[in-house]
Write an enzyme that holds these catalytic residues in place. Sequence first.
Site, PDB file in Angstrom:
ATOM      1  N   SER A  89     -21.040  18.168  62.305  1.00  0.00           N
ATOM      2  CA  SER A  89     -20.412  17.171  61.644  1.00  0.00           C
ATOM      3  C   SER A  89     -20.017  15.579  62.713  1.00  0.00           C
ATOM      4  O   SER A  89     -19.803  16.424  63.936  1.00  0.00           O
ATOM      5  CB  SER A  89     -19.118  17.306  61.044  1.00  0.00           C
ATOM      6  OG  SER A  89     -18.541  18.706  62.322  1.00  0.00           O
ATOM      7  N   THR A  90     -20.260  14.583  62.272  1.00  0.00           N
ATOM      8  CA  THR A  90     -19.899  13.718  63.365  1.00  0.00           C
ATOM      9  C   THR A  90     -17.809  14.163  64.176  1.00  0.00           C
ATOM     10  O   THR A  90     -18.044  13.643  64.673  1.00  0.00           O
ATOM     11  CB  THR A  90     -19.678  12.333  62.732  1.00  0.00           C
ATOM     12  OG1 THR A  90     -20.879  12.031  62.115  1.00  0.00           O
ATOM     13  CG2 THR A  90     -18.807  11.624  63.585  1.00  0.00           C
ATOM     14  N   LYS A 123     -25.769  28.885  69.811  1.00  0.00           N
ATOM     15  CA  LYS A 123     -25.459  29.370  68.587  1.00  0.00           C
ATOM     16  C   LYS A 123     -25.736  28.235  67.565  1.00  0.00           C
ATOM     17  O   LYS A 123     -25.549  27.572  66.995  1.00  0.00           O
ATOM     18  CB  LYS A 123     -23.495  28.898  68.812  1.00  0.00           C
ATOM     19  CG  LYS A 123     -22.927  29.865  68.194  1.00  0.00           C
ATOM     20  CD  LYS A 123     -21.101  28.918  68.214  1.00  0.00           C
ATOM     21  CE  LYS A 123     -20.946  27.901  66.723  1.00  0.00           C
ATOM     22  NZ  LYS A 123     -21.035  28.812  65.814  1.00  0.00           N
ATOM     23  N   GLU A 139     -19.809  11.562  53.640  1.00  0.00           N
ATOM     24  CA  GLU A 139     -21.348  12.056  53.750  1.00  0.00           C
ATOM     25  C   GLU A 139     -20.683  13.334  52.299  1.00  0.00           C
ATOM     26  O   GLU A 139     -19.817  14.509  52.723  1.00  0.00           O
ATOM     27  CB  GLU A 139     -21.025  12.899  55.168  1.00  0.00           C
ATOM     28  CG  GLU A 139     -22.910  13.534  54.977  1.00  0.00           C
ATOM     29  CD  GLU A 139     -23.474  14.361  56.075  1.00  0.00           C
ATOM     30  OE1 GLU A 139     -22.513  14.512  57.070  1.00  0.00           O
ATOM     31  OE2 GLU A 139     -24.395  14.300  56.411  1.00  0.00           O
ATOM     32  N   CYS A 176     -28.797  15.264  56.616  1.00  0.00           N
ATOM     33  CA  CYS A 176     -28.775  14.804  56.853  1.00  0.00           C
ATOM     34  C   CYS A 176     -28.462  13.312  57.214  1.00  0.00           C
ATOM     35  O   CYS A 176     -28.277  12.354  57.723  1.00  0.00           O
ATOM     36  CB  CYS A 176     -27.669  15.075  59.059  1.00  0.00           C
ATOM     37  SG  CYS A 176     -29.607  15.564  58.799  1.00  0.00           S
ATOM     38  N   GLY A 222     -18.654  16.742  66.464  1.00  0.00           N
ATOM     39  CA  GLY A 222     -19.716  16.184  66.976  1.00  0.00           C
ATOM     40  C   GLY A 222     -19.003  14.798  68.088  1.00  0.00           C
ATOM     41  O   GLY A 222     -19.003  15.353  69.720  1.00  0.00           O
ATOM     42  N   GLU A 259     -26.603  15.128  67.050  1.00  0.00           N
ATOM     43  CA  GLU A 259     -27.437  14.893  66.100  1.00  0.00           C
ATOM     44  C   GLU A 259     -26.222  15.274  64.854  1.00  0.00           C
ATOM     45  O   GLU A 259     -26.017  16.230  64.529  1.00  0.00           O
ATOM     46  CB  GLU A 259     -28.858  15.921  65.894  1.00  0.00           C
ATOM     47  CG  GLU A 259     -29.854  15.057  64.647  1.00  0.00           C
ATOM     48  CD  GLU A 259     -29.646  15.343  63.453  1.00  0.00           C
ATOM     49  OE1 GLU A 259     -28.775  14.052  62.381  1.00  0.00           O
ATOM     50  OE2 GLU A 259     -30.273  16.207  63.399  1.00  0.00           O
TER      51      GLU A 259
HETATM   52  P1  NDP Z   1     -19.980  21.949  61.751  1.00  0.00           P
HETATM   53  O1  NDP Z   1     -20.489  20.631  63.191  1.00  0.00           O
HETATM   54  O2  NDP Z   1     -18.514  22.233  61.912  1.00  0.00           O
HETATM   55  O3  NDP Z   1     -20.687  22.901  62.411  1.00  0.00           O
HETATM   56  C1  NDP Z   1     -21.928  23.031  63.218  1.00  0.00           C
HETATM   57  C2  NDP Z   1     -22.599  24.688  64.325  1.00  0.00           C
HETATM   58  O4  NDP Z   1     -21.483  23.585  65.076  1.00  0.00           O
HETATM   59  C3  NDP Z   1     -21.529  24.997  64.286  1.00  0.00           C
HETATM   60  O5  NDP Z   1     -22.581  26.287  64.832  1.00  0.00           O
HETATM   61  C4  NDP Z   1     -20.408  24.905  63.890  1.00  0.00           C
HETATM   62  O6  NDP Z   1     -19.725  26.651  64.122  1.00  0.00           O
HETATM   63  C5  NDP Z   1     -20.310  24.625  65.387  1.00  0.00           C
HETATM   64  N1  NDP Z   1     -18.989  24.309  65.637  1.00  0.00           N
HETATM   65  C6  NDP Z   1     -17.981  24.162  64.712  1.00  0.00           C
HETATM   66  N2  NDP Z   1     -16.422  23.463  65.422  1.00  0.00           N
HETATM   67  C7  NDP Z   1     -17.278  22.942  66.926  1.00  0.00           C
HETATM   68  C8  NDP Z   1     -16.428  23.056  67.964  1.00  0.00           C
HETATM   69  N3  NDP Z   1     -15.573  22.228  68.204  1.00  0.00           N
HETATM   70  N4  NDP Z   1     -16.994  22.977  69.133  1.00  0.00           N
HETATM   71  C9  NDP Z   1     -18.690  23.468  69.310  1.00  0.00           C
HETATM   72  N5  NDP Z   1     -18.830  24.192  68.384  1.00  0.00           N
HETATM   73  C10 NDP Z   1     -18.740  24.286  67.007  1.00  0.00           C
HETATM   74  O7  NDP Z   1     -20.372  21.394  60.934  1.00  0.00           O
HETATM   75  P2  NDP Z   1     -19.864  22.535  59.390  1.00  0.00           P
HETATM   76  O8  NDP Z   1     -21.096  23.518  58.986  1.00  0.00           O
HETATM   77  O9  NDP Z   1     -17.853  22.754  59.349  1.00  0.00           O
HETATM   78  O10 NDP Z   1     -19.731  21.699  57.725  1.00  0.00           O
HETATM   79  C11 NDP Z   1     -18.682  20.542  57.615  1.00  0.00           C
HETATM   80  C12 NDP Z   1     -19.494  19.461  57.448  1.00  0.00           C
HETATM   81  O11 NDP Z   1     -19.696  18.616  58.436  1.00  0.00           O
HETATM   82  C13 NDP Z   1     -20.207  19.066  56.235  1.00  0.00           C
HETATM   83  O12 NDP Z   1     -19.695  19.155  55.015  1.00  0.00           O
HETATM   84  C14 NDP Z   1     -21.446  17.958  56.252  1.00  0.00           C
HETATM   85  O13 NDP Z   1     -21.069  16.974  55.310  1.00  0.00           O
HETATM   86  C15 NDP Z   1     -21.442  18.166  57.710  1.00  0.00           C
HETATM   87  N6  NDP Z   1     -22.413  18.258  58.557  1.00  0.00           N
HETATM   88  C16 NDP Z   1     -23.714  17.688  58.707  1.00  0.00           C
HETATM   89  C17 NDP Z   1     -24.435  18.598  59.084  1.00  0.00           C
HETATM   90  C18 NDP Z   1     -25.809  17.349  59.878  1.00  0.00           C
HETATM   91  O14 NDP Z   1     -27.262  17.976  59.967  1.00  0.00           O
HETATM   92  N7  NDP Z   1     -25.658  16.491  60.081  1.00  0.00           N
HETATM   93  C19 NDP Z   1     -24.718  19.746  59.109  1.00  0.00           C
HETATM   94  C20 NDP Z   1     -24.227  20.691  59.355  1.00  0.00           C
HETATM   95  C21 NDP Z   1     -22.227  20.062  58.367  1.00  0.00           C
HETATM   96  P3  NDP Z   1     -20.102  27.043  62.458  1.00  0.00           P
HETATM   97  O15 NDP Z   1     -20.258  26.717  61.889  1.00  0.00           O
HETATM   98  O16 NDP Z   1     -20.073  28.560  63.603  1.00  0.00           O
HETATM   99  O17 NDP Z   1     -18.331  27.476  63.197  1.00  0.00           O
END
Ligand code: NDP
Length: 484
Positions: free
Chosen positions: A244-245, A191, A396, A299, A248, A265
């Site tokens: 995001s944590t 996804k 972050e 990240c 996660g 990660e």
């Molecule tokens: P998310 O952790 O929400 O998104 C990462 C992925 O997880 C996306 O594909 C998202 O879907 C999906 N997702 C969201 N909720 C769920 C769930 N309950 N179960 C399974 N999958 C889910 O990050 P965001 O895009 O909302 O960003 C928020 C914050 O996270 C950022 O501001 C940043 O600080 C941090 N972040 C950190 C990253 C890293 O690599 N460490 C990467 C991205 C964000 P969808 O986006 O389609 O909603």
Amino acid sequence: MPAFEYAPAPESRSIVDIRSSYGLFINGSFVDSQDGGSRKSINPATEEVLAEVAEAGPADIDAAVRAARAAFEGVWGRMSGANRAKYLYRLARIIQERSRELAVLESIDNGKPIRESRDVDIPLVAAHFFYYAGWADKLAYAGLGRGPQPSGTTPRPIGVAGQIIPWNFPMLMLAWKIAPALATGNTVVLKPAETTPLTALAFAEICQQAELPPGVVNIVTGGGETGRMLVEHPGVDKVAFTGSTEVGRAIARAVAGTRKRLTLELGGKAANIVFDDAPIDQAVEGIVNGIFFNQGHVCCAGSRLLVQESIADELLASLKRRMATLRVGDPLDKNTDIGAINSAAQLEKIRELSAAGEQEGAQRWSPPCELPARGFWFAPTIFTGVSQAHRIAREEIFGPVLSVLTFRTPAEAVEKANNTPYGLSAGIWTEKGSRILAIADKLRAGVVWANTFNRFDPTSPFGGYKESGYGREGGRHGLEAYLA
Ligand code: NDP
């Protein structure tokens, strides 16, 4: 200020053919979502709608997982490693052949500068597939696998992998997830993030072009709810997540008590430590690359600069001079250094945390910089006078915002660097090799760069400690997450 004005150098957009709508990629074909849901993907630099993308619901997730299971128990599961490798090499070569198109598409959908998608993201995507293609027939020699492994026996794949990726490196994160999973004989349901699905859908077309057997790779687009359904589907044997944590943690809770394997990660708040003997000019380039690469949506970004007090003034003056030359704007212009922020929501988060930095007493500075009227933009920003308790030193920000702290002794640098719930990466700038080794040894971070930053290579494992997650991706270590 720049010594001269640059002429525009736009990359041609006409090389990409974006369809007005996309279905889900299940069992080798594009299909509509069963309940007809969809979302729009927009260009964050212009707010233009690029395409309508299907949103997978429970029946679609079920169909995708079943297709992946059938492929795992059928043709893919029976295929030799050497033959799997041929498919991976084929995918890698097609990615290389279509690299210009993929780079433009990535920049349009994500907002990152073409210089980065062209020179970093897409070459690394191809390199990842090439690298893991090389492992597919050598797994017996990797020394991995959990079960009893009589010597010379090939470790077994786990089964169906549910993989969820974020929006900051859409195609690179896809490669990090799919290449090792296929090399080890697993099948996948992936996804992509809701704001950046287009290169994953282009990859689905590449799977068709490579004649990958149906069901080996399935791409289900949608939002967080789609991700949650994939994680919770009982037919998934392994979950791999980058994001995001907070999400996660929710995934770890959902998987706890099941037989599913999990790698996470997550976020980071890396310290980039500059000692008084560091070459200032190179360190400044490393600081800029550490926090302004990919708009800081990284990240492992070097978002906390720890600089030795005796050189702080000189270094900051030099950093500000360098920041004044950064060009913010059209991601498709080859001279652009900093592109668009990926979404309105992310821009809001960066603004909110930056405002908190000012309220808590840190000093904010950005170079003079004209931002386009439409789209999502944030000027490169540094905060000085930051203390460890400030939110901008702890949370972050995931944007082009650097928090600067100072230290006096190496011990203080280590203490401050480790004073974070995260532990993904760190950087050390010093002339002394012995100091690099001594400090790196004490840093609680999965990756420590010395006199460089944000360097990636498929042969090198990547992953975190503490709230940055667990498991490693990349290198031989990256195979382990996909072997039983
Ligand atoms: P998310 O952790 O929400 O998104 C990462 C992925 O997880 C996306 O594909 C998202 O879907 C999906 N997702 C969201 N909720 C769920 C769930 N309950 N179960 C399974 N999958 C889910 O990050 P965001 O895009 O909302 O960003 C928020 C914050 O996270 C950022 O501001 C940043 O600080 C941090 N972040 C950190 C990253 C890293 O690599 N460490 C990467 C991205 C964000 P969808 O986006 O389609 O909603």
